[in-house]
Structures are given as structure tokens and as C-alpha cells.
Design an enzyme around this catalytic site. Structure first.
Site, PDB file in Angstrom:
ATOM      1  N   TYR A  12      19.630  38.280  -4.483  1.00 38.79           N
ATOM      2  CA  TYR A  12      19.254  38.778  -3.150  1.00 38.79           C
ATOM      3  C   TYR A  12      20.204  38.270  -2.054  1.00 38.79           C
ATOM      4  CZ  TYR A  12      16.208  39.034   1.027  1.00 38.79           C
ATOM      5  OH  TYR A  12      15.687  39.247   2.272  1.00 38.79           O
ATOM      6  N   ILE A  13      20.356  36.976  -1.930  1.00 42.28           N
ATOM      7  CA  ILE A  13      21.153  36.450  -0.819  1.00 42.28           C
ATOM      8  C   ILE A  13      22.647  36.684  -1.081  1.00 42.28           C
ATOM      9  CG2 ILE A  13      21.651  34.426   0.611  1.00 42.28           C
ATOM     10  CD1 ILE A  13      18.915  33.281  -0.254  1.00 42.28           C
ATOM     11  N   ASP A  32      27.255  36.367 -12.651  1.00 45.98           N
ATOM     12  CA  ASP A  32      25.789  36.310 -12.729  1.00 45.98           C
ATOM     13  C   ASP A  32      25.395  36.626 -14.169  1.00 45.98           C
ATOM     14  OD1 ASP A  32      23.484  36.815 -10.184  1.00 45.98           O
ATOM     15  OD2 ASP A  32      22.845  36.945 -12.283  1.00 45.98           O
ATOM     16  N   ASN A  33      24.281  36.043 -14.612  1.00 40.76           N
ATOM     17  CA  ASN A  33      23.796  36.360 -15.964  1.00 40.76           C
ATOM     18  C   ASN A  33      22.622  37.338 -15.922  1.00 40.76           C
ATOM     19  OD1 ASN A  33      21.725  34.770 -15.052  1.00 40.76           O
ATOM     20  ND2 ASN A  33      21.804  33.268 -16.718  1.00 40.76           N
ATOM     21  N   LYS A  90      14.342  29.915  -8.731  1.00 43.98           N
ATOM     22  CA  LYS A  90      13.839  29.576  -7.383  1.00 43.98           C
ATOM     23  C   LYS A  90      12.321  29.669  -7.204  1.00 43.98           C
ATOM     24  CE  LYS A  90      14.180  34.224  -5.506  1.00 43.98           C
ATOM     25  NZ  LYS A  90      14.424  35.069  -4.352  1.00 43.98           N
ATOM     26  N   SER A 134      17.901  24.348   0.789  1.00 49.58           N
ATOM     27  CA  SER A 134      16.664  24.987   1.241  1.00 49.58           C
ATOM     28  C   SER A 134      15.917  24.058   2.185  1.00 49.58           C
ATOM     29  CB  SER A 134      15.795  25.247   0.009  1.00 49.58           C
ATOM     30  OG  SER A 134      14.483  25.560   0.387  1.00 49.58           O
ATOM     31  N   TYR A 158      11.458  22.370  -8.325  1.00 54.69           N
ATOM     32  CA  TYR A 158      12.467  23.225  -7.667  1.00 54.69           C
ATOM     33  C   TYR A 158      13.068  22.486  -6.472  1.00 54.69           C
ATOM     34  CZ  TYR A 158      14.425  26.665  -4.485  1.00 54.69           C
ATOM     35  OH  TYR A 158      15.250  27.316  -3.603  1.00 54.69           O
ATOM     36  N   LYS A 162      17.096  20.965  -5.438  1.00 51.25           N
ATOM     37  CA  LYS A 162      17.885  21.183  -4.214  1.00 51.25           C
ATOM     38  C   LYS A 162      18.299  19.834  -3.604  1.00 51.25           C
ATOM     39  CE  LYS A 162      18.095  25.464  -4.602  1.00 51.25           C
ATOM     40  NZ  LYS A 162      19.359  26.101  -4.919  1.00 51.25           N
ATOM     41  N   ASN A 188      13.427  30.899   5.749  1.00 56.25           N
ATOM     42  CA  ASN A 188      12.807  31.939   4.906  1.00 56.25           C
ATOM     43  C   ASN A 188      13.547  33.274   5.030  1.00 56.25           C
ATOM     44  OD1 ASN A 188      10.799  29.776   5.348  1.00 56.25           O
ATOM     45  ND2 ASN A 188       9.456  31.107   4.161  1.00 56.25           N
ATOM     46  N   ASN A 208       6.593  35.476  -2.517  1.00 52.77           N
ATOM     47  CA  ASN A 208       6.835  35.274  -1.091  1.00 52.77           C
ATOM     48  C   ASN A 208       6.152  36.338  -0.234  1.00 52.77           C
ATOM     49  OD1 ASN A 208       9.859  34.315  -2.398  1.00 52.77           O
ATOM     50  ND2 ASN A 208       8.617  32.886  -1.238  1.00 52.77           N
ATOM     51  N   ARG A 240       6.170  30.120   9.543  1.00 53.65           N
ATOM     52  CA  ARG A 240       7.486  29.894   8.934  1.00 53.65           C
ATOM     53  C   ARG A 240       8.581  30.496   9.800  1.00 53.65           C
ATOM     54  NH1 ARG A 240       4.401  27.434   6.482  1.00 53.65           N
ATOM     55  NH2 ARG A 240       4.116  27.192   4.226  1.00 53.65           N
TER      56      ARG A 240
END
Ligand code: NAD
Ligand code: UFG
Length: 347
Positions: A12-13, A32-33, A90, A134, A158, A162, A188, A208, A240
Site C-alpha cells: 500500500y504505502i 516484493d514476495n 504489519k 510507526s 509488531y 519497529k 495512520n 484498520n 488518531r
């Protein structure tokens, strides 16, 4: 312009950052896998950028896969000059069920990526890395807004990956001044590219808030479960710092510029500095989509904090970056993506 390697490149990011980098004139190689993304992202990136993405399918824990990605950067663009390390698992809840998978993937992947960067960089050249950290590293924040010098803690595996990731990178810098690290503490990330062609495509039930609300608005889920209404916030629901994914992508471009031009490491919040409650997000989404978002008040989700929002001053000072898009832009762009791709990249 330098060539940047993105790990977790179809996520996504990273996919939004990939576009932002191309728009800023940089060259990009991705790896990427596909453990949490679709190969179709590459088709959409080609369509949006008019360029064939330079991409290697592989796991960042595998040195040979990383070597292939660096070799592709060498062959196409004369060498990789910085890495943005997005690749990670994540999901907070899943991390408490499978902590070792999180340590193996997130810590193992980071170490292997650093080793590969070192292997492929000449001895007299800087080792530039941007790390996806994060706001979770702040644990239960004691003071709001949150500054970068606030106390750090991990409340789940998680979050621990980080925090440890940042610590590993800080140790590398202490041992070898060639390391130039930007640890970016995202708040977020929400929304999608304004084209509606790429966006967030979670597998299964979204963890989310915004992707869940999007699925309610489009009719795939009945109602939004509001986790807790007795928080110490103006309307009792969690607050948030939601940040538009394109602002976040621009933050990466600014961080890379900083590493290349200033030659200094930094750890910085990427947030807007403004918090929204669950109810405010649901209302903004109704306005953007013209659809109703029915609510169901449910118990608190374990581990959630009342409120979490950034002090974004350092990012403005050090990077000259600030978020420009507001909650209405976030909801409008999320809705365009969701309504045009109700099943994400699969239809
Ligand atoms: P994402 O799951 O969409 O992207 C991560 C990508 O990494 C996926 O495409 C996945 O297939 C890939 N990947 C995972 N392990 C890999 C491995 N071993 N080898 C190769 N590829 C691998 O998640 P995202 O939201 O884009 O997050 C990107 C980064 O930002 C992650 O490090 C995440 O922890 C961090 N982050 C995300 C958020 C958020 O709310 N989305 C907030 C703070 C930090
Ligand atoms: N929420 C609901 N219903 C839902 C989902 C969420 O009410 O179905 C509420 C949560 O209780 C919270 C708010 O919406 O008050 C936001 O929840 P998210 O799960 O969207 O985001 P979090 O702040 O809990 O966590 C996210 C990432 C973490 C990351 C953190 C800070 O999931 O990995 O942001 O960047 F660490």
C-alpha cells in the site's frame, strides 16, 4: 537522478511512494514476495506512470533475491543509491499469535536488506536507508501531541519489531558513519491515489478503521463496529492522526532528498498533527460517499489508546514537508478507489 530500491514495493504505502518518486524524476527498482499484495499493482503502476516497472519477485530475507534486485538497478540505472525498506508484516493482532514470524520477517528482512545494501555499495560511498517505522513505537503516549523525543515502548510483537528496527539502525550508524538513516514514524495512513487506480487492498476482514468504513459504505459489510465509546476524548471514541497516503509518499521523497543533500540521519514523525475520532471519520466518509455508515457500539479493542497524534514540527523544519490533504480528501480518494475497485486489485 539516483535509483532507489523499494522493498515491499507492491504494498500500500510503497506503491504510492513508487509513483511519487517517478513523478519527482527518480528511478525505482522494486522487490516484493506478494505475501500481502497483488502483482496487478505493477500493471496499474505501468498504466499511471507510462513506464514498465523494474521489479524482482522475491523475499527480502533471501540474499540472492536481493542481489537480483540490486543487479537490476545496476543494469538499468547504473546502481542503487538508497533503499526504502517497507517490507514487513504489519497486523498487530496476528503478531501476538505468531510473534516468531514477525521477528523472522521484520527483523530478519531488515538485517538482510542492510547486508545487501552494504554488499552493493562501494567502500567510500554512503549507505542510505529509509526505514518504515510507526507511531506504535510511542506505546501509550504520555503527552500529546507526540514529539520524537517522547518515551518509546512496545506493547506487542509488531511494535517491538519497529522499535528494534530503529535500534538496529541506530547501532549501525554508531559503528560506521557511512550509514545515513531516516526512520519515519508514520501515523495512520489512509486514502488512495486520486486516480482511483491504486489504493489499500487488505486481505480478509480489515483491521484498520478507514478500509473497514469503506467496505461498509460500498455494501460489503453491514455496519461499523465502533470499538469503545468511553475513551478520554471529546466524543468518547478513539482519536488518531490520519494522514493521506499521497502526503505520506511525498514525505518519503523529502526524506530521501534530505539524505542525499544534507548527508545526515534523522528520526521523524510523519503525521498531520490533527486527530479525528472514529465518529468524525465515519461522518466524513458518509459525506464523501453519499452512503450511510451504520454504527454498532462495541467494547474497546484490547491495547488501543485514547488518542494518538503527532507533533509534525520536526518534519516541517528538517524536511520542509507537511501534510497538505485533509480528512475530506482522504475520504473522497478512499471512496473513489473503493467504489471503482470493490474487490480491490481482483476486480
Ligand atoms: P503492506 O502489507 O501493504 O506492504 C508491505 C509489503 O511488503 C507487501 O507488499 C508484502 O507483500 C511485502 N513483504 C512483506 N514481507 C516481505 C518479505 N519478507 N519479502 C518481500 N516482501 C515482503 O503494508 P503497508 O501498509 O504498505 O506498510 C508498509 C510499511 O509501513 C511496513 O513496514 C509497515 O509496518 C509500516 N507501517 C504501516 C502503517 C499502516 O498503518 N499501514 C503504519 C505504520 C507503519
Ligand atoms: N476502530 C474501530 N472499528 C474498527 C477499526 C478501528 O472503532 O473496525 C477504531 C480503533 O479502536 C481506533 C481507531 O479506530 O480507535 C483507529 O484504529 P486503526 O486500527 O485504524 O489504527 P490504530 O491507530 O489502532 O493502528 C494503526 C496501525 C498500527 C500502527 C498505528 C500507528 O494498525 O500498526 O496505526 O501508526 F502502529
Amino acid at each position: 537522478m539516483p535509483c532507489i530500491l523499494l522493498t515491499g514495493a507492491t504494498g500500500y504505502i510503497a506503491s504510492h511512494t513508487w509513483l511519487a518518486l517517478l513523478e519527482a524524476g527518480w528511478d525505482v527498482v522494486g522487490i516484493d514476495n506478494f505475501c500481502n499484495s497483488s502483482p496487478r499493482v505493477l500493471e496499474r503502476l505501468a498504466e499511471l506512470s507510462g513506464r514498465v516497472p523494474s521489479f524482482v519477485e522475491g523475499d527480502v530475507r533471501d540474499a540472492q533475491s536481493l542481489d537480483r534486485a540490486f543487479a537490476l538497478g545496476q543494469q538499468r540505472w547504473g546502481g542503487v543509491q538508497a533503499v526504502v525498506h517497507f517490507a514487513a508484516l504489519k497486523a498487530v493482532g496476528e503478531s501476538t499469535e505468531k510473534p516468531l514470524e514477525y521477528f523472522a520477517n521484520n527483523i530478519g528482512g531488515l538485517v538482510a536488506t542492510c547486508q545487501a545494501l552494504q554488499r552493493h555499495t562501494a567502500a567510500d560511498q554512503p549507505l542510505r536507508m529509509v526505514f518504515s517505522s510507526s507511531a506504535t513505537v510511542y506505546g501509550k503516549p504520555e503527552q500529546l501531541p507526540i514529539r520524537e523525543d517522547a518515551p518509546l515502548s512496545a506493547t506487542n510483537p509488531y511494535g517491538a519489531t519497529k522499535l528494534m528496527g530503529e535500534q538496529i539502525l541506530a547501532e549501525l550508524q554508531r559503528c560506521d558513519a557511512r550509514w545515513l538513516i531516516a526512520s519515519l514514524r508514520y501515523f495512520n495512513p489512509v486514502g488512495a491515489h486520486p486516480s482511483g487506480r491504486i489504493g489499500e487492498d487488505p486481505r480478509g476482514v480489515p483491521n484498520n478503521l478507514m478500509p473497514y468504513v469503506a467496505q461498509v459504505a460500498v455494501g460489503q459489510r453491514e455496519r461499523l463496529n465502533v470499538f469503545g465509546q468511553d475513551y478520554d476524548t471529546p466524543d468518547g471514541t478513539g482519536v488518531r492522526d490520519y494522514i493521506h497516503i499521497c502526503d505520506l509518499a511525498d514525505g518519503h521523497v523529502a526524506a530521501l532528498r534530505h539524505l542525499f543533500e544534507q548527508g545526515r540521519s534523522l528520526t521523524v514523525n510523519l503525521g498531520t498533527g490533527r486527530g479525528y475520532s472514529v465518529l468524525e471519520v465515519a461522518r466524513a466518509y458518509e459525506k464523501a460517499s453519499g452512503r450511510e455508515v451504520p454504527l454498532h457500539f462495541a467494547p474497546r479493542r484490547p491495547g488501543d489508546v485514547d488518542a494518538c497524534y503527532a507533533d509534525p514540527t520536526l518534519a516541517a523544519q528538517a524536511l520542509g514537508w507537511r501534510a497538505r490533504r485533509d480528512i475530506d480528501d482522504m475520504c473522497a480518494d478512499s471512496w473513489r478507489w473503493q467504489s471503482q475497485n470493490p474487490r480491490g486489485f481482483n476486480g
